[in-house]
Design an enzyme around this catalytic site. Structure first.
Site, PDB file in Angstrom:
ATOM      1  N   TYR A  57       1.616  12.735  -2.374  1.00  0.00           N
ATOM      2  CA  TYR A  57       0.638  12.352  -1.362  1.00  0.00           C
ATOM      3  C   TYR A  57       0.567  10.835  -1.253  1.00  0.00           C
ATOM      4  O   TYR A  57       0.483  10.111  -2.241  1.00  0.00           O
ATOM      5  CB  TYR A  57      -0.755  12.896  -1.704  1.00  0.00           C
ATOM      6  CG  TYR A  57      -1.809  12.439  -0.719  1.00  0.00           C
ATOM      7  CD1 TYR A  57      -1.813  12.919   0.585  1.00  0.00           C
ATOM      8  CD2 TYR A  57      -2.763  11.489  -1.074  1.00  0.00           C
ATOM      9  CE1 TYR A  57      -2.742  12.474   1.508  1.00  0.00           C
ATOM     10  CE2 TYR A  57      -3.711  11.044  -0.164  1.00  0.00           C
ATOM     11  CZ  TYR A  57      -3.685  11.542   1.131  1.00  0.00           C
ATOM     12  OH  TYR A  57      -4.608  11.092   2.045  1.00  0.00           O
ATOM     13  N   TYR A 283     -55.070  -5.635  -5.822  1.00  0.00           N
ATOM     14  CA  TYR A 283     -53.803  -5.157  -6.381  1.00  0.00           C
ATOM     15  C   TYR A 283     -52.614  -6.041  -6.007  1.00  0.00           C
ATOM     16  O   TYR A 283     -51.698  -6.236  -6.796  1.00  0.00           O
ATOM     17  CB  TYR A 283     -53.518  -3.738  -5.895  1.00  0.00           C
ATOM     18  CG  TYR A 283     -54.305  -2.644  -6.582  1.00  0.00           C
ATOM     19  CD1 TYR A 283     -55.296  -2.945  -7.500  1.00  0.00           C
ATOM     20  CD2 TYR A 283     -54.052  -1.311  -6.288  1.00  0.00           C
ATOM     21  CE1 TYR A 283     -56.023  -1.935  -8.116  1.00  0.00           C
ATOM     22  CE2 TYR A 283     -54.767  -0.293  -6.898  1.00  0.00           C
ATOM     23  CZ  TYR A 283     -55.760  -0.607  -7.819  1.00  0.00           C
ATOM     24  OH  TYR A 283     -56.457   0.392  -8.424  1.00  0.00           O
ATOM     25  N   ARG A 286     -53.024  -8.771  -8.537  1.00  0.00           N
ATOM     26  CA  ARG A 286     -53.107  -8.311  -9.919  1.00  0.00           C
ATOM     27  C   ARG A 286     -51.863  -7.545 -10.360  1.00  0.00           C
ATOM     28  O   ARG A 286     -51.419  -7.635 -11.511  1.00  0.00           O
ATOM     29  CB  ARG A 286     -54.350  -7.435 -10.097  1.00  0.00           C
ATOM     30  CG  ARG A 286     -54.664  -7.192 -11.542  1.00  0.00           C
ATOM     31  CD  ARG A 286     -55.821  -6.249 -11.809  1.00  0.00           C
ATOM     32  NE  ARG A 286     -56.621  -5.859 -10.685  1.00  0.00           N
ATOM     33  CZ  ARG A 286     -57.218  -4.664 -10.614  1.00  0.00           C
ATOM     34  NH1 ARG A 286     -57.038  -3.755 -11.556  1.00  0.00           N
ATOM     35  NH2 ARG A 286     -57.965  -4.362  -9.568  1.00  0.00           N
ATOM     36  N   GLU A 448     -11.981  16.598   4.326  1.00  0.00           N
ATOM     37  CA  GLU A 448     -12.911  15.589   3.829  1.00  0.00           C
ATOM     38  C   GLU A 448     -14.328  16.071   4.167  1.00  0.00           C
ATOM     39  O   GLU A 448     -14.938  15.658   5.145  1.00  0.00           O
ATOM     40  CB  GLU A 448     -12.573  14.233   4.448  1.00  0.00           C
ATOM     41  CG  GLU A 448     -11.169  13.793   4.067  1.00  0.00           C
ATOM     42  CD  GLU A 448     -10.656  12.589   4.832  1.00  0.00           C
ATOM     43  OE1 GLU A 448     -11.454  11.958   5.553  1.00  0.00           O
ATOM     44  OE2 GLU A 448      -9.454  12.278   4.706  1.00  0.00           O
TER      45      GLU A 448
END
Length: 540
Positions: A57, A283, A286, A448
């Site tokens: 191949y 948040y 923090r 494929e």
């Protein structure tokens, strides 16, 4: 590895930073002598197998679903040329120069590993094209990420045979004419070479390598922006205490916490409110180490995969010395006769000395999954950055010392109202980005039947990176503007003062409304080209 402006290509040590050096700064490429020897040996193995008359191949068969069609020896050269022509069927915009250079370099590095069976003249042509700045015109769309980035690599490789087009000094030339400017003549491809040139993950890998470099700069800029916001909103850096990180020891979180401490070291602004009555910050301030740290971990995860992929053989089939294939006893030949080197697996073909094995190293999944994760991480980095911008401009959330939308005359002026809109728009776009690696469309008659869509993931990640960089630039601009309303007797930290100065060199304070798109673009550019990172590194 990079030595000044030279990158030595050896198939084993290429890094994302090397890719950036060649793609963006035009570093010279040299092929290591050991790598040349590996290329020559690999070619000898191919010729040995072809001369044996066996069906192999990629050497003397059709491709994809036509794998069982045997090609006569007299037609092998035509087969390789037809492969490039037929597969150069991409679509979309041409790749930009740095993307093309990244592809050329990463394809060259994969070939010099010595498992692809190309002649030395092929790798020399690729190196010369890089050094003489002959850049093939490559259509960007068409890759499925398996069997590699076929269509883009075919457009890239057409120039080697004097076809297709390339740009030289900004002029678009026919392939043969472009080669001539570099003193090269078109190649006539030998067995295996067409397939070796187009079967691989080099579009995905090249873009991903550049993204790693860019994302690390964005992460550094985001830390600086977050630290500056922490200061101007009168936040605390107690959340970055090493004790907090030790009891939840994620590497990225600890690194970011240390970085914020360094950026705010000696900050009189932070010290000025150390004993205030605020119990906790929001948040977005923090939890900065936790969020930024997780993003850094994601970027590191992508870098890890890219560094492996850069130095891997990703085409198919691969050509081995027979001894390399014998580590698996099932592939051990039972006799010395030609063709038995493949052992029990009829999908491998070989002789006493060499073996060709069909595998799946072209499949882009190792990069595709991490690129999609990378998009999610960058989206979160942009999202927390935008929330900090809102805390600086939003009259309902601001500290008392900050005027609405950071303008001295709110109402008459809108100040920094709209940059936050733009940041929100970019984040929405990032959130709407799909996760291409989760999709699959079988091709080639079902041969494929599972593909990675890694190139699509790479382009999505590139767009997300550009958006995140702009959002972080907006935060830096907003933080610098907010600084104008902080007591000017108080000094910024060691790193935040650098970030403030870098922004101010590109963008003066906004006293009355003006268009800010140029300011945003300029600060994003200082992140992109590494200026901010270099200036911070010099101070910290």
């Amino acid at each position: 590895m990079t030595d000044c402006e030279t990158v030595v290509v050896d198939g084993a040590s290429l890094t994302p930073d090397d890719v950036a050096a060649v793609a963006r700064r035009g570093a010279t490429v040299e092929i290591a002598e050991d790598a040349r020897a590996a290329v020559v040996a690999s070619r000898e193995r191919v010729e040995e197998i072809v001369e044996s008359g066996q069906t192999a191949y990629g050497l003397n068969t059709g491709f994809g679903q036509l794998v069982d069609t045997r090609i006569e020896e007299s037609e092998i050269e035509r087969l390789q040329t037809n492969l490039l022509r037929s597969h150069a069927s991409g679509a979309g915009r041409p790749l930009d120069e740095e993307e093309v250079r990244a592809m050329l370099l990463t394809r060259l590095n994969a070939l010099v590993k010595g498992y692809s069976g190309v002649r030395e003249v092929v790798v020399d042509h690729l190196a010369t094209m890089l050094n003489e700045r002959v850049h093939p015109v490559v259509r960007s769309r068409g890759s499925l990420g398996a069997s590699g980035d076929l269509a883009p690599l075919a457009h890239l490789s057409l120039v080697l045979i004097g076809e297709g087009e390339a740009t030289v000094d900004g002029e678009r030339l026919a392939g043969a004419d472009a080669l001539a400017t570099a003193g090269l003549t078109p190649l006539t491809l030998a067995s295996k070479e067409g397939l070796a040139l187009i079967n691989g993950t080099q579009l995905t890998t090249g873009i991903a390598a550049l993204l790693v470099v860019d994302a690390e700069r964005v992460c550094e800029a985001a830390d600086a922006a977050g630290a500056l916001t922490t200061e101007v909103t009168m936040g605390t850096t107690a959340n970055c205490n090493p004790a907090v990180q030790r009891v939840r020891p994620h590497a990225g979180q600890a690194a970011v916490a240390e970085r914020i401490r360094a950026l705010t070291a000696d900050s009189e602004i932070v010290e000025s409110h150390a004993n205030c009555d605020r119990v906790q910050d929001a948040y977005s301030i923090r939890c900065l180490p936790q969020v930024h740290g997780a993003v850094r971990d994601a970027v590191d995860h992508l870098r890890e995969a890219v560094e492996v992929e850069l130095n891997s053989a990703t085409d198919n089939p691969l050509v081995f010395d027979v001894r390399e294939s014998l580590s698996d006893s099932r592939a051990r030949p039972d006799s010395k006769s030609s063709g038995d080197a493949a052992g029990a697996d009829g999908r491998a073909t070989g002789t006493d000395e060499s073996v060709v094995i069909s595998g799946g190293n072209f499949h882009g999944e190792p990069l595709a999954l991490r690129l999609d994760y990378f998009v999610s991480a960058l989206t979160e980095l942009a999202a927390i950055s935008e929330r900090r911008v809102d805390r600086m401009v939003n009259p309902n959330l601001q500290e008392e010392h900050l005027p609405p939308f950071l303008t001295p005359e709110p109402g008459l002026n809108s100040g920094f109202m709209i940059p936050q809109y733009t940041a929100a728009s970019l984040i929405n776009e990032m959130r709407a980005t799909g996760r291409p690696s989760m999709d699959n469309t079988p091709v080639s008659g079902g041969q494929e039947d599972h593909v990675s869509m890694s190139a699509t993931s790479a382009f999505a990640a590139k767009s997300a990176l550009e958006n995140a960089r702009t959002v972080v630039a907006v935060e830096l601009l907003t933080g610098a503007q907010a600084s104008e309303f902080v007591d000017d007797s108080l000094a910024h930290g060691r790193g935040t003062s650098v970030a403030y100065r870098v922004v101010r060199e590109a963008s003066p304070p906004v006293v009355e409304d003006r268009s800010l798109d140029g300011d945003m673009e300029a600060v994003a550019g200082l992140i992109a080209d590494g200026t901010l990172s270099k200036r911070l590194a010099a101070e910290l």
